[in-house]
Structure formats: structure tokens, C-alpha cells
Design a protein around this motif. Structure first.
Motif, PDB file in Angstrom:
ATOM      1  N   ALA A   5       0.811  -1.192   0.084  1.00  0.00           N
ATOM      2  CA  ALA A   5      -0.062  -0.048   0.015  1.00  0.00           C
ATOM      3  C   ALA A   5       0.831   1.188  -0.001  1.00  0.00           C
ATOM      4  CB  ALA A   5      -0.853  -0.005   1.287  1.00  0.00           C
ATOM      5  N   ASP A   6       1.515   1.438  -1.138  1.00  0.00           N
ATOM      6  CA  ASP A   6       2.266   2.722  -1.152  1.00  0.00           C
ATOM      7  C   ASP A   6       2.077   3.667  -2.116  1.00  0.00           C
ATOM      8  OD1 ASP A   6       2.739   1.445  -3.592  1.00  0.00           O
ATOM      9  OD2 ASP A   6       4.991   1.108  -3.428  1.00  0.00           O
ATOM     10  N   GLY A  52      -3.784  -9.569   0.722  1.00  0.00           N
ATOM     11  CA  GLY A  52      -4.775  -8.578   0.867  1.00  0.00           C
ATOM     12  C   GLY A  52      -5.603  -8.151  -0.197  1.00  0.00           C
ATOM     13  N   ARG A  53      -4.893  -8.440  -1.478  1.00  0.00           N
ATOM     14  CA  ARG A  53      -6.034  -8.051  -2.632  1.00  0.00           C
ATOM     15  C   ARG A  53      -6.183  -9.124  -3.547  1.00  0.00           C
ATOM     16  NH1 ARG A  53      -4.771  -2.723  -4.088  1.00  0.00           N
ATOM     17  NH2 ARG A  53      -6.526  -3.005  -5.647  1.00  0.00           N
ATOM     18  N   THR A 104     -15.599  -9.649  -7.689  1.00  0.00           N
ATOM     19  CA  THR A 104     -14.413  -9.403  -6.951  1.00  0.00           C
ATOM     20  C   THR A 104     -13.347  -9.278  -7.365  1.00  0.00           C
ATOM     21  OG1 THR A 104     -14.562 -11.758  -6.405  1.00  0.00           O
ATOM     22  CG2 THR A 104     -15.623 -10.528  -4.952  1.00  0.00           C
ATOM     23  N   HIS A 105     -13.171  -9.358  -8.735  1.00  0.00           N
ATOM     24  CA  HIS A 105     -11.826  -9.631  -9.349  1.00  0.00           C
ATOM     25  C   HIS A 105     -12.118  -8.261 -10.735  1.00  0.00           C
ATOM     26  CE1 HIS A 105     -11.605 -13.212  -7.468  1.00  0.00           C
ATOM     27  NE2 HIS A 105     -10.554 -13.405  -7.766  1.00  0.00           N
ATOM     28  N   PRO A 106     -11.264  -7.445 -10.586  1.00  0.00           N
ATOM     29  CA  PRO A 106     -11.092  -6.405 -11.701  1.00  0.00           C
ATOM     30  C   PRO A 106     -10.824  -7.031 -13.050  1.00  0.00           C
ATOM     31  CG  PRO A 106     -10.018  -5.586  -9.660  1.00  0.00           C
ATOM     32  CD  PRO A 106     -10.241  -6.990  -9.336  1.00  0.00           C
ATOM     33  N   ARG A 115      -4.164   2.166  -4.498  1.00  0.00           N
ATOM     34  CA  ARG A 115      -4.118   2.122  -3.053  1.00  0.00           C
ATOM     35  C   ARG A 115      -4.814   1.074  -2.437  1.00  0.00           C
ATOM     36  NH1 ARG A 115      -6.471   7.272  -2.415  1.00  0.00           N
ATOM     37  NH2 ARG A 115      -4.201   8.029  -3.088  1.00  0.00           N
ATOM     38  N   GLY A 116      -6.045   0.688  -3.350  1.00  0.00           N
ATOM     39  CA  GLY A 116      -6.781  -0.555  -2.638  1.00  0.00           C
ATOM     40  C   GLY A 116      -7.988  -0.186  -1.731  1.00  0.00           C
TER      41      GLY A 116
END
Length: 217
Positions: free
Chosen positions: A93-94, A139-140, A164-166, A216-217
Motif C-alpha cells: 500500500a504505497d 490482501g488483494r 470481486t476481481h477487476p 491504493r486498494g
């Protein structure tokens, strides 16, 4: 995502070892804003250029993500996910790292068995295993890269992933056209195999701010 609207959306691309050493400053100058870099394939291949491509893109100011080319009949989804995650497929998460991606399409080495010699149920099970391992470790959920033709034919048009999946849609025509079953739109559209940026040409289906939120999520 009509062709006219695509021109206003952030431009990106995807690269592999075929592109070798990329001039990332030139990519940025040409309008590139994000890239997916091939990290691994099955459990036997690592892109030897991955570290320098991945780090170089970030240094030049591009959002970057890693993708894995799945070969489902070679080993389990979990096994391939574990190798992918060990060799660059992670996420943090950067605000610069895009979620991991799974490239799942016709068998690249056996034209007689585009579905990898597997039933739709078995392919869905394989993808669930890959996805579960990526989710557990990062986590993704992974982005899914595919074509409508393969998806609607081989996994029997499964709708199990769309919520749930792009979707990263591969369709090199003037518009996205038919979508894989379940998805209402692609998050990313691969619209050409060559262009101003090295490798395949992509568009984010939204704004630059939306792309940053996606990272970012």
C-alpha cells in the motif's frame, strides 16, 4: 469504453522480456502513466528483466504492477501463485503498486487444447486457488486478464469472479465489444499490440485519480 472516450483516459502498457531494457523516461514523456510487467509463467519461468523493468518504471513516475501468465494444466493455481509472489508478484500500500494480475487465456503451446485440456469446472477451481493464495498473501484479489472468447468458451462463462476481481480485457479492436460473462465493464482495456509505448497498449477505464485509488486498494 468507446474508442473516442479512451483517448482521454490514462494510458498504460504491459511489457515482458521481449521489451528488454526499457527507456522509462521516454515512456513517461510519451504519456505512459502505468505499466504491468510480466514476472513469472507457470512454475518454470521468471522474466530476467523483471527487476530492472519494475524498478525503472517506478523511478520514472509510473504506477507499476506485476502479472503472472497462468498455465493451469502444468501445476495447481496455489503453486503458481506462490511462485509468482516469491518473484515479484506482491503488493504494498504505497500508492504506486497496482494489484497483482493473472493472465489467463488459451494454451500458449498447444493450439489443439486452448482450454488447457481442462473442464470449465476445473479451470474455475484452478483460478479460485490462485486467487485465494494471492488474497491470503497480499490482501488483494488479483486482476484477471483475459479475452471474452476464451472466458466464455473455456471456463464456461463463469460469473464467479466478476464481483470481486477487476477485469483487464484483451481486445485489439476499436471498442471493448463483448465482455467475459459477469463483468459490466473492464477496469483496464488492452486495445493494441503495439503503439507509442513499448509492448501492448492499455487504457485505464477512469480518471487518473481513480487509477491512484485502484493502486491504493
Amino acid at each position: 469504453m468507446p474508442a473516442a472516450g479512451a483517448a482521454a483516459k490514462p494510458a498504460g502498457h504491459d511489457v515482458s522480456s521481449h521489451q528488454g531494457n526499457v527507456d522509462w523516461k521516454a515512456v513517461r514523456a510519451e504519456g505512459g502513466r502505468f505499466v504491468y510487467v510480466k514476472a513469472t509463467e507457470s512454475t518454470w519461468y521468471r522474466n530476467p528483466y523483471f527487476p530492472r523493468q519494475y524498478r525503472g518504471a517506478r523511478k520514472a513516475g509510473l504506477l507499476h504492477g506485476a502479472y503472472h501468465f497462468g498455465v493451469p494444466n502444468a501445476s495447481s493455481g496455489r503453486a503458481q501463485a506462490r511462485r509468482f509472489l516469491r518473484h515479484g508478484g506482491g503488493w504494498k500500500a504505497d500508492d504506486w503498486t497496482l494489484p497483482p494480475a493473472l493472465d489467463i487465456e488459451r494454451h500458449p503451446y498447444d493450439r489443439e487444447h486452448p482450454c488447457h485440456g481442462m473442464s470449465g469446472t476445473a479451470l474455475v477451481r484452478w483460478m479460485r486457488g490462485f486467487s485465494a493464495e494471492v488474497l491470503r498473501r497480499t490482501g488483494r484479489r488479483p486482476v484477471i486478464y483475459t479475452t471474452a472468447r476464451w472466458w466464455n468458451g473455456c471456463p464456461d462463462g463463469s460469473r464467479a469472479f466478476a464481483a470481486t476481481h477487476p477485469l483487464w480485457l484483451a481486445r485489439r479492436h476499436g471498442n471493448p465489444g463483448e465482455l467475459p460473462a459477469g463483468w459490466a465493464y473492464p477496469s483496464i482495456w488492452q486495445h493494441a499490440g503495439a503503439g507509442a509505448l513499448p509492448g501492448d497498449q492499455d487504457r485505464w477505464n477512469g480518471t487518473a485519480a481513480g487509477l491512484r485509488r485502484f493502486a491504493r486498494g
